[in-house]
Scaffold this active site. Structure first.
Site, PDB file in Angstrom:
ATOM      1  N   LYS A  84       0.760  -1.533   0.247  1.00 56.41           N
ATOM      2  CA  LYS A  84      -0.043   0.235   0.155  1.00 56.41           C
ATOM      3  C   LYS A  84       0.881   1.609   0.091  1.00 56.41           C
ATOM      4  O   LYS A  84       1.419   1.685   1.561  1.00 56.41           O
ATOM      5  CB  LYS A  84      -1.062   0.144   0.747  1.00 56.41           C
ATOM      6  CG  LYS A  84      -1.818   1.370   1.278  1.00 56.41           C
ATOM      7  CD  LYS A  84      -2.460   2.093   2.440  1.00 56.41           C
ATOM      8  CE  LYS A  84      -1.302   3.048   2.780  1.00 56.41           C
ATOM      9  NZ  LYS A  84      -1.976   4.656   1.963  1.00 56.41           N
ATOM     10  N   PRO A  85       1.633   1.836  -1.590  1.00 53.49           N
ATOM     11  CA  PRO A  85       1.803   3.139  -1.006  1.00 53.49           C
ATOM     12  C   PRO A  85       1.116   4.513  -0.064  1.00 53.49           C
ATOM     13  O   PRO A  85      -0.328   4.258  -0.266  1.00 53.49           O
ATOM     14  CB  PRO A  85       2.056   3.743  -2.344  1.00 53.49           C
ATOM     15  CG  PRO A  85       0.498   2.772  -2.977  1.00 53.49           C
ATOM     16  CD  PRO A  85       0.293   1.573  -2.340  1.00 53.49           C
ATOM     17  N   GLU A 124      -1.153   7.368  -0.637  1.00 55.81           N
ATOM     18  CA  GLU A 124      -2.603   7.885  -1.016  1.00 55.81           C
ATOM     19  C   GLU A 124      -2.485   9.314  -1.672  1.00 55.81           C
ATOM     20  O   GLU A 124      -2.999   9.265  -2.571  1.00 55.81           O
ATOM     21  CB  GLU A 124      -3.251   7.964  -0.088  1.00 55.81           C
ATOM     22  CG  GLU A 124      -3.664   8.996   1.348  1.00 55.81           C
ATOM     23  CD  GLU A 124      -2.811   8.163   2.509  1.00 55.81           C
ATOM     24  OE1 GLU A 124      -3.418   8.929   3.938  1.00 55.81           O
ATOM     25  OE2 GLU A 124      -2.569   7.478   2.326  1.00 55.81           O
ATOM     26  N   GLU A 177      10.756   1.541   9.743  1.00 59.72           N
ATOM     27  CA  GLU A 177      12.355   3.174   9.773  1.00 59.72           C
ATOM     28  C   GLU A 177      11.015   3.979   9.972  1.00 59.72           C
ATOM     29  O   GLU A 177      10.378   4.150   8.980  1.00 59.72           O
ATOM     30  CB  GLU A 177      12.717   2.230   8.282  1.00 59.72           C
ATOM     31  CG  GLU A 177      13.876   3.562   7.910  1.00 59.72           C
ATOM     32  CD  GLU A 177      13.439   4.595   7.545  1.00 59.72           C
ATOM     33  OE1 GLU A 177      14.027   5.319   9.118  1.00 59.72           O
ATOM     34  OE2 GLU A 177      13.144   4.856   6.804  1.00 59.72           O
ATOM     35  N   CYS A 229      14.036  11.248   6.038  1.00 58.24           N
ATOM     36  CA  CYS A 229      13.915  11.259   7.283  1.00 58.24           C
ATOM     37  C   CYS A 229      15.554  11.603   7.788  1.00 58.24           C
ATOM     38  O   CYS A 229      15.185  11.642   8.937  1.00 58.24           O
ATOM     39  CB  CYS A 229      13.752   9.327   7.797  1.00 58.24           C
ATOM     40  SG  CYS A 229      14.489   8.450   6.799  1.00 58.24           S
TER      41      CYS A 229
END
Length: 484
Positions: free
Chosen positions: A185-186, A188, A258, A292
């Site tokens: 699921k990338p 949205e 992560e 990040c």
């Protein structure tokens, strides 16, 4: 041709892929994907239902991959070739869905090819070991062997918006290399690059049941992605709050989390201030500061603070930001106007508490300028929490002991950059900084796609990503012994 036609002309379909089948929105409706620079809708993707996700897991779980190592190698290498051939088109998709400038998008596509290369090489590696059993006085004339096998269940992968292709491929490529099945699921906000990648992998020969891409609202389908009984491992890259939610919900499933970072750049008194300022700018503004591992706190020794600050302001003023589709632009937008407004408010709050705004804090919709703040204190929100945008907050220190304490006071522990030529200081920082990696004379985010990557504390559980470590995480070790 308008932007929507450009994107759809390349994607050819707006459907998600469940085991390679195109699935339209149906009763679930669609999610609009907007170009952050203009707000224009460039595509729509299906809003998956819980039943769609269950079907994806059921089909994946029922399939048993039989690809040889050589077959996996060929698929991954062929996918890399196809991505390289379509570099410009894929980069444009990334820019239109994320607002990242073309320079950043082109770099990201290049990194994706590297990931596929390393994953292909790993597919060819014999990852077994052997042990002689006659090592002690009560041993036997036997040998113990190990082998790595794919997971029994399905991998559930959830990826963020900030690297729409690279974050996805860092999960998908190791899954293929180890003969696993994955439901992805990338975000949205940026789902298009994941759909492009899936189509390329199918074209390269990947059996469709080994990868499904579901697009939808995490508030609707999130729990199914975490708690479906056919899920063996959840791999997630994203924010701390969601990571801790996953840890609480995905009970007795393996987890690779992560999470965020609040990464420091430490500039010691022997450092070249101009060289350090160049690293600070690159680390703060590349990818619109949405990494990040971006530089989010800059600790400068008081002896070089003035010269460093002047150099960073000059470099920041030269950093061109604007229309992401302008090939000359160094920085596009952030992901949306809401994010830009948060950065603007945090900087204003810091100024109200005594920090000095030296440049920037200019916002227009999702466009937010590179920004330099001086006189920042660790208690200010702009550095106490992860500010996921192009802000350079400068803080001073007077001793190595002091800066180690300041860095370690953060709840995060992902990465760091160090500017010094003194080996004794370097080794002490390597030993004492509570982070996952220390880069000397480099930005905190420096790494190869194959090397171990990840953090501790609120930055992750200590399990690493990177192709090598991901392949280990995605397999079970089986031992067997024989009498010769």
């Amino acid at each position: 041709m308008n932007l929507r036609d450009q994107v759809l002309g390349y994607l050819q379909t707006q459907a998600m892929r469940i085991c390679g089948e195109r699935v339209d929105g149906g009763a679930g409706g669609v999610i609009e994907v907007r170009y952050p620079w203009s707000g224009e809708v460039v595509a729509t993707v299906p809003r998956a239902s819980v039943e769609d996700v269950r079907r994806a897991f059921e089909l994946a779980h029922a399939y048993r991959p039989t690809l040889t190592r050589h077959a996996r190698y060929k698929i991954l290498m062929r996918a890399g070739e196809l991505i390289a051939q379509r570099l410009d088109d894929i980069a444009q998709v990334i820019t239109l869905e994320s607002g990242l400038c073309l320079k950043d998008s082109l770099y990201e596509v290049g990194r994706a090819s590297d990931v596929l290369l390393f994953a292909a090489q790993h597919a060819l590696q014999d990852d077994g070991q052997s042990f002689s059993c006659d090592l002690t006085h009560h041993g036997k004339q036997r040998r113990v062997y190990t082998m790595r096998e794919p997971l029994l269940g399905v991998i559930s992968a959830i990826t963020p918006f900030n690297h729409p292709l690279n974050q996805v491929i860092h999960k998908v490529a190791p899954s293929i290399a180890t003969n696993n099945r994955m439901v992805l699921k990338p975000s949205e906000k940026t789902p298009l690059s994941a759909l492009v990648l899936a189509d390329i992998l199918y074209e390269a020969g990947l059996p469709p049941p080994m990868l499904s891409v579901v697009t939808g609202d995490p508030r609707v389908i999130g729990d199914e992605l975490l708690m479906n009984p056919q899920v063996d491992l959840v791999t997630f890259t994203g924010g701390v709050a969601i990571g801790k939610h996953i840890a609480a919900r995905a009970v007795y499933k393996r987890q690779v989390l992560e999470l965020g970072g609040n990464d420091p750049l430490i500039v010691m008194d022997d450092a070249d201030p101009l060289k350090a300022a160049e690293l600070a700018a690159n680390g703060s503004y590349k990818n619109s500061g949405q990494r990040c591992t971006a530089v989010k706190r800059i600790f400068v020794h008081e002896a070089v603070r003035e010269e460093f600050t002047q150099a960073l302001v000059a470099r920041t003023k030269a950093w061109k930001f604007g229309d992401p589709l302008d090939a000359s632009v160094d920085m596009g937008t952030v992901i949306d106007e809401q994010a830009a407004m948060l950065f603007e408010r945090r900087v204003k709050d810091a100024v109200a508490q005594g920090a000095r705004l030296l440049h920037g804090n200019v916002r227009n919709g999702a466009s937010y300028s590179p920004t330099v703040l001086d006189g920042v204190r660790s208690s200010m929100e702009v550095v106490e929490h992860e500010t996921f945008g192009p802000v350079s907050p400068i803080m001073s220190f007077s001793s190595l002991d002091e800066v180690i304490g300041l860095v370690n006071a953060s709840a995060y522990g992902l990465s760091s950059g160090v500017c010094t030529n003194r080996l004794d200081d370097v080794m002490r920082l390597v030993r004492e900084l509570q982070v996952g990696s220390v880069n000397v004379w480099e930005v905190p985010g420096y790494r190869l796609e194959v090397t171990p990557f990840g953090g501790i504390k609120d930055s992750g559980l200590g399990y690493k990503e990177g192709v090598q470590e991901a392949c280990r995480s995605f397999t079970n070790t089986k031992t067997y012994s024989i009498p010769w």
